[in-house]
Design an enzyme around this catalytic site. Sequence first.
Site, mmCIF file in Angstrom:
data_model
loop_
_atom_site.group_PDB
_atom_site.id
_atom_site.type_symbol
_atom_site.label_atom_id
_atom_site.label_comp_id
_atom_site.label_asym_id
_atom_site.label_seq_id
_atom_site.Cartn_x
_atom_site.Cartn_y
_atom_site.Cartn_z
ATOM 1 N N CYS A 189 3.201 10.898 -120.133
ATOM 2 C CA CYS A 189 4.562 10.536 -120.534
ATOM 3 C C CYS A 189 4.895 10.964 -121.956
ATOM 4 O O CYS A 189 5.939 11.577 -122.203
ATOM 5 C CB CYS A 189 4.831 9.054 -120.316
ATOM 6 S SG CYS A 189 3.931 7.911 -121.386
ATOM 7 N N HIS B 27 5.011 2.976 -121.836
ATOM 8 C CA HIS B 27 5.571 4.154 -121.173
ATOM 9 C C HIS B 27 6.845 4.589 -121.875
ATOM 10 O O HIS B 27 7.573 3.757 -122.426
ATOM 11 C CB HIS B 27 5.869 3.821 -119.706
ATOM 12 C CG HIS B 27 6.210 5.011 -118.858
ATOM 13 N ND1 HIS B 27 5.319 6.030 -118.604
ATOM 14 C CD2 HIS B 27 7.357 5.350 -118.225
ATOM 15 C CE1 HIS B 27 5.898 6.934 -117.830
ATOM 16 N NE2 HIS B 27 7.144 6.540 -117.589
ATOM 17 N N HIS C 53 10.775 11.372 -116.776
ATOM 18 C CA HIS C 53 9.494 10.893 -117.294
ATOM 19 C C HIS C 53 8.352 11.413 -116.434
ATOM 20 O O HIS C 53 8.566 11.935 -115.342
ATOM 21 C CB HIS C 53 9.476 9.363 -117.347
ATOM 22 C CG HIS C 53 9.566 8.718 -116.004
ATOM 23 N ND1 HIS C 53 8.650 7.805 -115.557
ATOM 24 C CD2 HIS C 53 10.464 8.846 -114.989
ATOM 25 C CE1 HIS C 53 8.989 7.385 -114.354
ATOM 26 N NE2 HIS C 53 10.086 8.006 -113.981
#
Length: 190
Positions: A97, A148, A160
């Site tokens: 990510c 994240h 993402h």
Amino acid sequence: MLFSFRSFAPASWIRPCALGVLLTLLAACGSAPRKPSSSQMRNPASAVPLAKNLEWSTQPAAAPPADAANDVLFRAIGLVGTPYRWGGNTPQGGFDCSGLINYIYMTSTGLRLPRTSAEMAALDKPKVDESDLASGDLVFFGRGHVTHVGVYVGKGRFVHAPNSGGTVRLDDLDGSYWKRNFAYGRRVLN
């Protein structure tokens, strides 16, 4: 007299020509020139080779170019489908990510961001509520601490690199998991 393609060319000639035209079209589609980002057009020396292994910085990003949000948006959308790889930071090697976000910002605006999602979340940049997100904002997820990060692309969607075995994808912030775990956004392009 009616014109017939069949009377014009023998069948043995049609198939090879049709195949040649098809291959030419496919080759043309696969070799379209890359549009340099607006920041690279202003300063060609800042262009980053796409296959380069990026060097990371814990320093805050410098001021981005005025039209950087569009560059970020198009770069992010263009990477959808790239494989996930923990620690990855290039399209060839895959992305995790934060590697994805770093690659997007570095190649579209020339900005270096911190390497991890937690370090990005700690940047001294304005926090943004979900209702005030704009294209190019970073979106952070996690309960208690950030785990994240993605980039907001507009209309309630973000790009993402979600998990091992997956690919870079476009998701809705309203998805049940993402809505439950949304922490906040950060505007790095201001």
